[in-house]
Scaffold this active site. Sequence first.
Site, PDB file in Angstrom:
ATOM      1  N   ASP A 147      14.453   2.409  -7.881  1.00  0.00           N
ATOM      2  CA  ASP A 147      14.204   3.845  -7.787  1.00  0.00           C
ATOM      3  C   ASP A 147      12.836   4.035  -7.128  1.00  0.00           C
ATOM      4  O   ASP A 147      11.810   3.616  -7.673  1.00  0.00           O
ATOM      5  CB  ASP A 147      14.223   4.469  -9.181  1.00  0.00           C
ATOM      6  CG  ASP A 147      14.257   5.987  -9.145  1.00  0.00           C
ATOM      7  OD1 ASP A 147      14.355   6.547  -8.039  1.00  0.00           O
ATOM      8  OD2 ASP A 147      14.178   6.605 -10.220  1.00  0.00           O
ATOM      9  N   GLU A 197      17.455   5.827  -4.373  1.00  0.00           N
ATOM     10  CA  GLU A 197      17.795   4.908  -5.451  1.00  0.00           C
ATOM     11  C   GLU A 197      19.133   4.227  -5.199  1.00  0.00           C
ATOM     12  O   GLU A 197      20.006   4.756  -4.510  1.00  0.00           O
ATOM     13  CB  GLU A 197      17.812   5.625  -6.812  1.00  0.00           C
ATOM     14  CG  GLU A 197      18.807   6.747  -6.926  1.00  0.00           C
ATOM     15  CD  GLU A 197      18.825   7.368  -8.318  1.00  0.00           C
ATOM     16  OE1 GLU A 197      18.764   6.621  -9.310  1.00  0.00           O
ATOM     17  OE2 GLU A 197      18.910   8.606  -8.409  1.00  0.00           O
TER      18      GLU A 197
END
Length: 357
Positions: A8, A103
Amino acid sequence: MRKIIHIDMDAFYASIEQRDNKEYRNKPLVVGSSGVRGVVAAASYEARKYGIKSAMASQKAMQLCPNIIFVQPRFEVYKSVSKQIKEIFLKYTDKVEPLSLDEAFLDVTENYMNEPYAMEVAKKIKSDIFKETNLTASAGVSFNKFLAKIASDYNKPNGLFIITPKKAEKFVEKLKVESFFGIGKKTSQKLHELGIYTGWDLKQKTEDELTRYFGKQGRKFYLNAKGIDHGEVNPNRIRKSLGAENTFRVDTNSLEYIYLELKEICKEVVERINKVSFNGKTITLKVRYDNFKIVSKSKTLPQPVTDYSVLYKSARELLHELDLSNKVRLIGISIKNMYMVEKDTTVGHQLEIPFEV
């Protein structure tokens, strides 16, 4: 036992703006419009210290931090950097499932580096990302997607956190339900109403109870509370629809109340359009009445839906085609009918997305 990594990027849009402009570094910054009806698309970590977060009204952000810097989004740049990062992932495994521009899940059970430890793969990926983009990423490592996703958020920014099989169930027990992947504000409110605040509370409920309250999601919650997730990393995942819905606290046929809920749902859908590389032209309005009968109406627009005002106007028109003499229990909006364009031009359509919602 699978080895899953969730990567992420840290404050992706805002971090790119700070990277590309020295004047923005170490200052509270948001990506979005500062207009009266503007919405924060992304916030730097300096801005988050003031309580500013994505989807917040820009006026509220300015109240919290009067010297906040507003920057207009540059989606072409964000998409370009996202492609760079995906190329890094593919150096390690072909099992990459992007969730959005910033992500992705990676299955590194078998990887091109023949590295037996997923933690070491995650370290190398984080290092490569920083070397090539000068941006930091947080990584979560575990044996399933649910736990890897939670782990990546546990030690941000520039974090690396591992949840092993040995400590998984105890770790989940201590989590607030808001931290569970897939549990948003509305669902967490419903869970709180049932006295469920943590993974431990959730674990005390039977599968039947949770399914009765939350449908298919209930089974997922039941398994997640035990640290279980059977979902595989799917590199060929193609999003065919996108939407949001809400079950009212009280059944109603008040048009004024329904309009307010419809506005919030349309805002959420536009936010999700902004979050992922998705374009669709068909809008579907779903209504569930107090007798649990479900009806829906759809319309297809000539261009992909990228504008809140267009979506809300269309949703209201569809609503007026339905019988509202019975009380309404739930409304939902979904966008379907994938609009296929060349990869390099997808972002060109995203640039049309206003932050005036």
